[in-house]
Each structure stands twice: as C-alpha cells, then as structure tokens.
Design a protein around this motif. Structure first.
Motif, PDB file in Angstrom:
ATOM      1  N   PRO A 137       0.859  -1.185   0.000  1.00 32.79           N
ATOM      2  CA  PRO A 137       0.000   0.000   0.000  1.00 32.79           C
ATOM      3  C   PRO A 137       0.892   1.231   0.000  1.00 32.79           C
ATOM      4  CG  PRO A 137       0.216  -0.820   2.228  1.00 32.79           C
ATOM      5  CD  PRO A 137       1.019  -1.757   1.343  1.00 32.79           C
ATOM      6  N   SER A 138       0.306   2.403  -0.137  1.00 31.94           N
ATOM      7  CA  SER A 138       1.095   3.622  -0.024  1.00 31.94           C
ATOM      8  C   SER A 138       1.703   3.683   1.379  1.00 31.94           C
ATOM      9  CB  SER A 138       0.212   4.832  -0.300  1.00 31.94           C
ATOM     10  OG  SER A 138      -0.989   4.751   0.455  1.00 31.94           O
ATOM     11  N   ALA A 139       2.937   4.207   1.461  1.00 31.97           N
ATOM     12  CA  ALA A 139       3.726   4.123   2.703  1.00 31.97           C
ATOM     13  C   ALA A 139       3.446   5.288   3.646  1.00 31.97           C
ATOM     14  CB  ALA A 139       5.212   4.039   2.362  1.00 31.97           C
ATOM     15  N   ASN A 140       2.157   5.502   3.932  1.00 31.72           N
ATOM     16  CA  ASN A 140       1.744   6.549   4.863  1.00 31.72           C
ATOM     17  C   ASN A 140       0.954   5.911   6.001  1.00 31.72           C
ATOM     18  OD1 ASN A 140      -0.053   6.366   2.272  1.00 31.72           O
ATOM     19  ND2 ASN A 140      -1.461   6.838   3.952  1.00 31.72           N
ATOM     20  N   ARG A 141       0.808   6.632   7.121  1.00 34.19           N
ATOM     21  CA  ARG A 141      -0.133   6.187   8.139  1.00 34.19           C
ATOM     22  C   ARG A 141      -1.539   6.271   7.552  1.00 34.19           C
ATOM     23  NH1 ARG A 141       1.381   6.884  13.856  1.00 34.19           N
ATOM     24  NH2 ARG A 141       3.654   6.871  13.827  1.00 34.19           N
ATOM     25  N   VAL A 145      -1.878  11.629   3.783  1.00 33.17           N
ATOM     26  CA  VAL A 145      -1.533  11.821   2.377  1.00 33.17           C
ATOM     27  C   VAL A 145      -0.420  10.845   1.970  1.00 33.17           C
ATOM     28  CG1 VAL A 145      -0.461  13.496   0.843  1.00 33.17           C
ATOM     29  CG2 VAL A 145      -2.231  14.228   2.432  1.00 33.17           C
ATOM     30  N   SER A 146      -0.503  10.303   0.758  1.00 36.17           N
ATOM     31  CA  SER A 146       0.525   9.369   0.281  1.00 36.17           C
ATOM     32  C   SER A 146       1.881  10.057   0.163  1.00 36.17           C
ATOM     33  CB  SER A 146       0.132   8.811  -1.090  1.00 36.17           C
ATOM     34  OG  SER A 146      -0.981   7.963  -0.976  1.00 36.17           O
ATOM     35  N   PRO A 147       2.964   9.334   0.449  1.00 35.64           N
ATOM     36  CA  PRO A 147       4.312   9.913   0.402  1.00 35.64           C
ATOM     37  C   PRO A 147       4.891   9.902  -1.009  1.00 35.64           C
ATOM     38  CG  PRO A 147       4.426   7.674   1.209  1.00 35.64           C
ATOM     39  CD  PRO A 147       2.980   7.932   0.909  1.00 35.64           C
ATOM     40  N   SER A 223     -13.126   9.380   3.327  1.00 31.34           N
ATOM     41  CA  SER A 223     -12.061   9.964   4.137  1.00 31.34           C
ATOM     42  C   SER A 223     -10.804   9.141   3.955  1.00 31.34           C
ATOM     43  CB  SER A 223     -12.456  10.016   5.601  1.00 31.34           C
ATOM     44  OG  SER A 223     -13.166   8.887   5.943  1.00 31.34           O
ATOM     45  N   HIS A 224      -9.868   9.675   3.262  1.00 32.40           N
ATOM     46  CA  HIS A 224      -8.714   8.884   2.861  1.00 32.40           C
ATOM     47  C   HIS A 224      -7.456   9.739   2.917  1.00 32.40           C
ATOM     48  CE1 HIS A 224      -7.028   5.864  -0.305  1.00 32.40           C
ATOM     49  NE2 HIS A 224      -6.344   5.894   0.801  1.00 32.40           N
ATOM     50  N   TYR A 225      -7.445  10.785   2.142  1.00 35.44           N
ATOM     51  CA  TYR A 225      -6.246  11.600   2.032  1.00 35.44           C
ATOM     52  C   TYR A 225      -6.465  12.893   2.788  1.00 35.44           C
ATOM     53  CZ  TYR A 225      -5.519   8.342  -1.667  1.00 35.44           C
ATOM     54  OH  TYR A 225      -5.388   7.198  -2.371  1.00 35.44           O
ATOM     55  N   ALA A 226      -5.991  12.983   4.003  1.00 36.24           N
ATOM     56  CA  ALA A 226      -6.383  14.119   4.814  1.00 36.24           C
ATOM     57  C   ALA A 226      -5.207  14.866   5.401  1.00 36.24           C
ATOM     58  CB  ALA A 226      -7.292  13.640   5.936  1.00 36.24           C
ATOM     59  N   GLY A 323      -8.234   4.332   5.508  1.00 35.24           N
ATOM     60  CA  GLY A 323      -7.392   4.909   4.481  1.00 35.24           C
ATOM     61  C   GLY A 323      -6.373   3.941   3.955  1.00 35.24           C
ATOM     62  N   GLY A 324      -5.913   4.236   2.746  1.00 36.22           N
ATOM     63  CA  GLY A 324      -4.845   3.429   2.182  1.00 36.22           C
ATOM     64  C   GLY A 324      -3.553   3.988   2.655  1.00 36.22           C
TER      65      GLY A 324
HETATM   66 MG    MG Z   1      -3.047   4.589   0.088  1.00 32.72          MG
END
Ligand code: MG
Ligand code: TXA
Length: 324
Positions: A137-141, A145-147, A223-226, A323-324
């Motif tokens: 997955p994207s390497a964020n908590r 927001v995705s890194p 609610s995903h990228y906040a 979230g992803g």
């Molecule tokens: Mg993601």
C-alpha cells in the motif's frame, strides 16, 4: 530505527523483504510500504505499521506480466491493458488463481487480487531481486496523504519499518488507476496515473465506479487523504490567514503562503506536485488551504478525486477514516 538505503543497496532491501521485514520503496506513483505478499505475518505487519483500522485489500507488485499471470487469471482485456500500460501506474483487479501463494489477508479474503507492474527502475530491480510478489500500500499512516519522497515516509513510519529505499521524488505523484476486470464491463475503482480516456482507447467501454463499489474497494471510502487543515475546493479568492494551492497563472492575491501545482496549467506537473504541496501547506500557521479549480479531464480527474476525499475527511464524511 529505519535504515535509509540507496540504489546500490537493493540486494540488502530484497534480503530484508525475504526475511519478512517491511521495506518502503519508490514507485513512479508514490512510495509503497512493501512486505512479502505470501507471508501472512509480513502482511499483518503492513496493516499494523500503517494503523489501518481494517484489512483493506493490498495491491500486489510484480516485475513482469508473467509473474502477475501466476497469481491471477488474465483475460484478453488484461493482456491488452498490460501490453499498453505496464510497467506503469495501472492496477488490475482480476480473479485470484486457486493456487496463488498470496496471503489471503493481503487480498482481504476476496476472491480477487489487484496486481501491478510499477514503472520505477528501483522498484523493478527490487521486485526482481526479491523474486516473490510484494504487497505494497502507499507508505503513509492510514488516513494521511501518500508519500512522494523518502523523507515523507520517514516522517510517518520511522521506527515502524526496517528500511526505506530512497529514489528521490516520484514522477507521477498520484496513485495507480485501479480497474476491476472481474466483471463483464471493466469498472474504474480509483482514478489514477492512467486516465480513463486512455483505458477506453485501449479496451473500449470502462464504467465509472457506482457508489456501491465503495463496499468492494475500501480504498474508495471518502475519508482517505487528509491534511490536518481544512481544505476549501474551487477557491477563486483567498480568505485572511489561508494558504493557497494554486493552479494556472491567474492566482488570487493575499494568501499567507502559496504552492503551485503548476503555473502553466500542466496536469502532469500538478499531479506530481500534489501530495508534497499539501504536506508543505499543512501548517498550523494557516487557517486552512484554499485550492484553485482543477479541470476535470485527464489526470485532473485523479487530482480532483484526491482533493475531494481530503475535503470530505474534514467534513466528517465517513469518519471511520479508513485509508490506504
Ligand atoms: Mg493509500
Ligand atoms: O500507486 C499505487 O497504487 C500505490 C503504489 C505503492 O503502488 N499503492 C497504493 O496502494 O495506492 P493502496 O493500498 O494505498 O491502495 C490500494 C487500492 C485501494 O483502493 C484498495 O481498496 C484497492 O486498491 N484494491 C486492492 N485490491 C483490491 C481488490 N481485490 N478489489 C478491489 N479493490 C482492491
């Protein structure tokens, strides 16, 4: 402590992954949080490192189409799309092969899997060296927001993962397009780096996701990228103390801070700058972030999708913040 690895340390990164450790790595879209997709414990550790509240299915990364075809049943549409867009920012959801070694947890227990061949030389070198499918997955908590840089990854995951491979900023900047091919009509589950126009040119009809798809693709939850600050979309003027996320030349005056997605109105440049700009403006010194209108075509669809999710998250829509 999380090790920061360079391009010359790919073999070391691969060894870590083969030992069941977690390694973040650059792709052309965003940084991924990789773990051995066949190792249930490594996959569980991915969810734990992200604080993911539920087991959303993960995208399985492989170096070649042949490696993907070992995991999922590819139909003629999959072959066409893979020939046209792989390696690249496109994830295909296909029926899981009965003998697939991928952890059931990685697929959230579904009978389908999302697979992708990323177009980043370091990602491809790593995947070849690991010689196993890598769930990433994207390497964020979760809910963040995705890194798009290694520094973004460390800001959220330092100490939680073994290493991050530094490949500089990501070229595309928004996540891969996710297309469901388990249905008679191909369905767009997430707009991303490959535009729906390009998909339709390759295979004909592609449906937009109906709202019920949210149940099948948890990453579609609103609610995903906040960022922490309130986001105000389609802004044509700036309120006192607001920061401005600008697009195109005609930016309103008066913002406390301005970051340009693209001065020339270039949507590819805007996508590449999106997440880093949101991070840069997400500062308690400002009252909120005003976002200028972005056209709803090409990569603009993916950019607007991420911006709407970020704004919806703060409105409390879908407060579960899956979230992803
Ligand atoms: Mg993601
Ligand atoms: O660009 C990207 O796709 C990045 C890089 C690292 O490859 N990865 C990424 O992963 O964005 P993640 O976990 O943040 O998003 C995966 C998306 C989610 O929306 C998830 O619900 C969907 O793919 N997905 C994964 N497997 C699925 C499946 N079997 N059926 C439906 N949706 C699936």
């Amino acid at each position: 402590m999380t090790d920061l690895l360079t391009a010359t340390q790919i073999d070391h990164a691969a060894q870590l992954l083969r030992r069941g450790e977690l390694v973040a790595f650059p792709t052309e879209t965003v940084y991924g949080l990789g773990g051995d997709a066949a190792d249930d414990r490594a996959v569980a550790a991915i969810f734990a490192a992200k604080d993911r509240p539920s087991f959303n299915p993960l995208i399985i990364h492989v170096p070649t189409f042949a490696a993907a075809a070992d995991l999922v049943a590819c139909d003629s549409r999959a072959v066409l799309l893979a020939e046209r867009f792989w390696p690249g920012p496109l994830s295909l959801v296909l029926p899981r092969r009965p003998g697939s070694p991928v952890s059931l947890l990685a697929g959230a227990g579904l009978d389908s899997l999302a697979v992708r061949v990323p177009a980043h030389p370091l990602a491809l070198a790593l995947l070849r060296a690991v010689a196993r499918p890598v769930a990433a997955p994207s390497a964020n908590r979760s809910g963040r927001v995705s890194p798009t840089t290694a520094a973004h990854v460390l800001a959220e995951l330092d100490g939680r993962i073994a290493a991050v491979v530094d490949g500089g900023p990501c070229r595309v900047g928004v996540e891969s397009t996710v297309v469901d091919l388990t249905t008679a009509r191909a369905t767009l589950l997430r707009p991303g780096g490959v535009t729906i126009e390009a998909l339709r040119a390759a295979i004909g009809a592609v449906d937009d996701a109906p709202s019920t798809t949210e149940l099948r693709s948890p990453g579609m939850l609103q609610s995903h990228y906040a960022p922490s600050l309130p986001l105000r979309l389609n802004a044509t003027e700036v309120a006192p103390r607001e920061a401005l996320l600008a697009f195109g030349e005609a930016a309103p005056a008066g913002a406390l801070a301005v970051r340009w997605l693209s001065r020339d109105g270039d949507l590819e440049e805007a996508a590449a700058n999106l997440f880093a700009s949101l991070r840069a403006l997400d500062d308690p010194a400002y009252s909120g972030i005003a976002v200028m209108p972005i056209p709803e075509w090409g990569l603009g669809r993916a950019i607007n999708d991420r911006l709407r999710r970020a704004a919806a998250a703060q409105d409390g829509v879908d407060g579960a913040a899956v979230g992803g």
